[in-house]
Design a protein around this motif. Structure first.
Motif, PDB file in Angstrom:
ATOM      1  N   VAL A 142       0.764  -1.164   0.013  1.00 36.64           N
ATOM      2  CA  VAL A 142      -0.037  -0.056  -0.055  1.00 36.64           C
ATOM      3  C   VAL A 142       0.761   1.175   0.087  1.00 36.64           C
ATOM      4  N   ASP A 143       2.189   1.266   0.266  1.00 36.08           N
ATOM      5  CA  ASP A 143       3.014   2.174   0.425  1.00 36.08           C
ATOM      6  C   ASP A 143       4.463   2.156   0.261  1.00 36.08           C
ATOM      7  N   THR A 144       5.269   2.770  -0.012  1.00 34.85           N
ATOM      8  CA  THR A 144       6.649   2.759   0.076  1.00 34.85           C
ATOM      9  C   THR A 144       7.386   3.988   0.357  1.00 34.85           C
ATOM     10  N   LEU A 145       8.221   4.108   1.366  1.00 34.28           N
ATOM     11  CA  LEU A 145       8.993   5.267   1.669  1.00 34.28           C
ATOM     12  C   LEU A 145      10.447   4.754   1.830  1.00 34.28           C
ATOM     13  N   SER A 146      11.224   6.030   1.576  1.00 38.98           N
ATOM     14  CA  SER A 146      12.892   5.523   1.683  1.00 38.98           C
ATOM     15  C   SER A 146      13.561   6.575   2.461  1.00 38.98           C
ATOM     16  N   SER A 147      14.501   6.026   2.989  1.00 39.19           N
ATOM     17  CA  SER A 147      15.334   7.206   3.906  1.00 39.19           C
ATOM     18  C   SER A 147      16.821   6.642   3.863  1.00 39.19           C
ATOM     19  N   GLY A 148      17.659   7.345   3.052  1.00 41.38           N
ATOM     20  CA  GLY A 148      19.064   6.998   2.978  1.00 41.38           C
ATOM     21  C   GLY A 148      19.021   5.472   2.160  1.00 41.38           C
TER      22      GLY A 148
ATOM     23  N   SER B 283      14.175  -5.629   8.526  1.00 36.65           N
ATOM     24  CA  SER B 283      13.037  -6.080   9.869  1.00 36.65           C
ATOM     25  C   SER B 283      11.750  -6.178   9.265  1.00 36.65           C
ATOM     26  N   ALA B 284      10.620  -6.806  10.080  1.00 34.00           N
ATOM     27  CA  ALA B 284       9.659  -7.062   9.675  1.00 34.00           C
ATOM     28  C   ALA B 284       8.613  -6.695  10.850  1.00 34.00           C
ATOM     29  N   VAL B 285       7.835  -5.829  10.706  1.00 35.54           N
ATOM     30  CA  VAL B 285       7.244  -5.328  12.188  1.00 35.54           C
ATOM     31  C   VAL B 285       5.462  -5.175  11.789  1.00 35.54           C
ATOM     32  N   ASP B 286       4.772  -5.605  12.668  1.00 26.44           N
ATOM     33  CA  ASP B 286       3.346  -5.071  12.435  1.00 26.44           C
ATOM     34  C   ASP B 286       3.210  -3.740  13.173  1.00 26.44           C
ATOM     35  N   ILE B 287       2.925  -2.731  12.352  1.00 28.25           N
ATOM     36  CA  ILE B 287       3.006  -1.250  12.892  1.00 28.25           C
ATOM     37  C   ILE B 287       1.536  -1.125  13.234  1.00 28.25           C
ATOM     38  N   HIS B 288       0.443  -1.794  12.986  1.00 26.31           N
ATOM     39  CA  HIS B 288      -0.871  -1.573  13.555  1.00 26.31           C
ATOM     40  C   HIS B 288      -1.652  -0.526  12.549  1.00 26.31           C
ATOM     41  N   GLU B 289      -1.051   0.438  12.444  1.00 25.02           N
ATOM     42  CA  GLU B 289      -1.629   1.595  11.887  1.00 25.02           C
ATOM     43  C   GLU B 289      -1.013   2.227  10.866  1.00 25.02           C
ATOM     44  N   HIS B 290      -1.484   2.722   9.711  1.00 21.23           N
ATOM     45  CA  HIS B 290      -1.185   3.495   8.600  1.00 21.23           C
ATOM     46  C   HIS B 290      -2.022   4.052   7.779  1.00 21.23           C
ATOM     47  N   PRO B 291      -1.890   5.410   7.411  1.00 14.33           N
ATOM     48  CA  PRO B 291      -3.058   5.883   6.696  1.00 14.33           C
ATOM     49  C   PRO B 291      -3.646   5.206   5.410  1.00 14.33           C
ATOM     50  N   LYS B 292      -2.684   4.412   4.979  1.00 10.10           N
ATOM     51  CA  LYS B 292      -3.194   3.466   3.890  1.00 10.10           C
ATOM     52  C   LYS B 292      -3.702   2.127   4.184  1.00 10.10           C
ATOM     53  N   CYS B 293      -3.588   1.701   5.247  1.00 10.34           N
ATOM     54  CA  CYS B 293      -3.989   0.430   5.880  1.00 10.34           C
ATOM     55  C   CYS B 293      -5.590   0.611   6.168  1.00 10.34           C
ATOM     56  N   HIS B 294      -6.065   0.113   5.313  1.00 12.31           N
ATOM     57  CA  HIS B 294      -7.671   0.140   5.415  1.00 12.31           C
ATOM     58  C   HIS B 294      -8.180  -0.715   4.355  1.00 12.31           C
TER      59      HIS B 294
END
Length: 150
Positions: free
Chosen positions: A106-112, A139-150
Motif C-alpha cells: 500500500v505504500d513505499t518510503l525511503s530514507s538513505g 526487519s518485519a514489524v506489525d505497525i498496526h496503523e498507517h493511513p493507507k492500511c484500510h
C-alpha cells in the motif's frame, strides 16, 4: 451371471488405489486452502492439489474440495499471518511471500539506503512494515496503523 468372490476381491483391490488417491488429493487441496487462508504457505514443498487449494483461498473462493464440509460463516477475524520469518530474506522473495499470505503493498518510503514497504492484509487487519537494505529484509514489524492500511 454369477460373480465369484475372487473376482469381486480383485475388482476392489484394483479400484482401491484410485479411491485412496482421490481422497488424498482432496485432503491436500483442503490443507492448501486452510494453510493459505491463515498465511501458512510453503510454495516449494507441496503438490498440485495443495497449490490449487491455496490459489482458491488467495482468490477468495470457497473451498472447492468435493467432499469437504464448509465451516459455518463467522465474523471472527482471521488468524494473524506470520511475518517473523521474513527477516534476512531476499527483498523480492519477501514481496512474493507477503502476497501469497494475503498482503497488498500500500505504500513505499525511503530514507538513505533503507526502503520501507508497507503492506496490508484485509483478512487479518494487519499493517506490516518491511525495512529493506541491500536487497534484504532488515526487519518485519506489525505497525498496526498507517493511513493507507484500510
Amino acid at each position: 451371471m454369477k460373480i465369484s468372490t475372487l473376482t469381486v476381491a480383485i475388482l476392489i483391490a484394483a479400484a482401491a488405489p484410485a479411491l485412496l488417491a482421490s481422497t488424498a488429493s482432496e485432503r491436500e487441496y483442503q490443507r492448501g486452502y486452510n494453510d493459505c487462508s491463515h498465511g501458512r504457505y510453503d510454495q516449494n514443498q507441496h503438490g498440485e492439489s495443495y497449490k490449487k487449494g491455496c490459489r482458491a483461498a488467495e482468490d477468495g473462493q470457497k473451498s472447492g474440495a468435493p467432499s469437504a464440509k464448509q465451516a459455518p460463516a463467522t465474523t471472527k477475524p482471521a488468524s494473524k499471518a506470520k511475518i517473523s520469518d521474513l527477516k534476512g530474506m531476499d527483498s523480492i522473495k519477501a514481496f512474493d511471500v507477503m502476497t501469497s499470505r494475503g498482503f497488498t503493498s500500500v505504500d513505499t518510503l525511503s530514507s538513505g539506503d533503507m526502503i520501507y514497504g508497507i503492506y496490508y492484509n484485509a483478512k487479518t487487519h494487519q499493517c506490516v512494515q518491511l525495512a529493506n537494505v541491500n536487497d534484504r529484509v532488515d526487519s518485519a514489524v506489525d505497525i498496526h496503523e498507517h493511513p493507507k492500511c484500510h
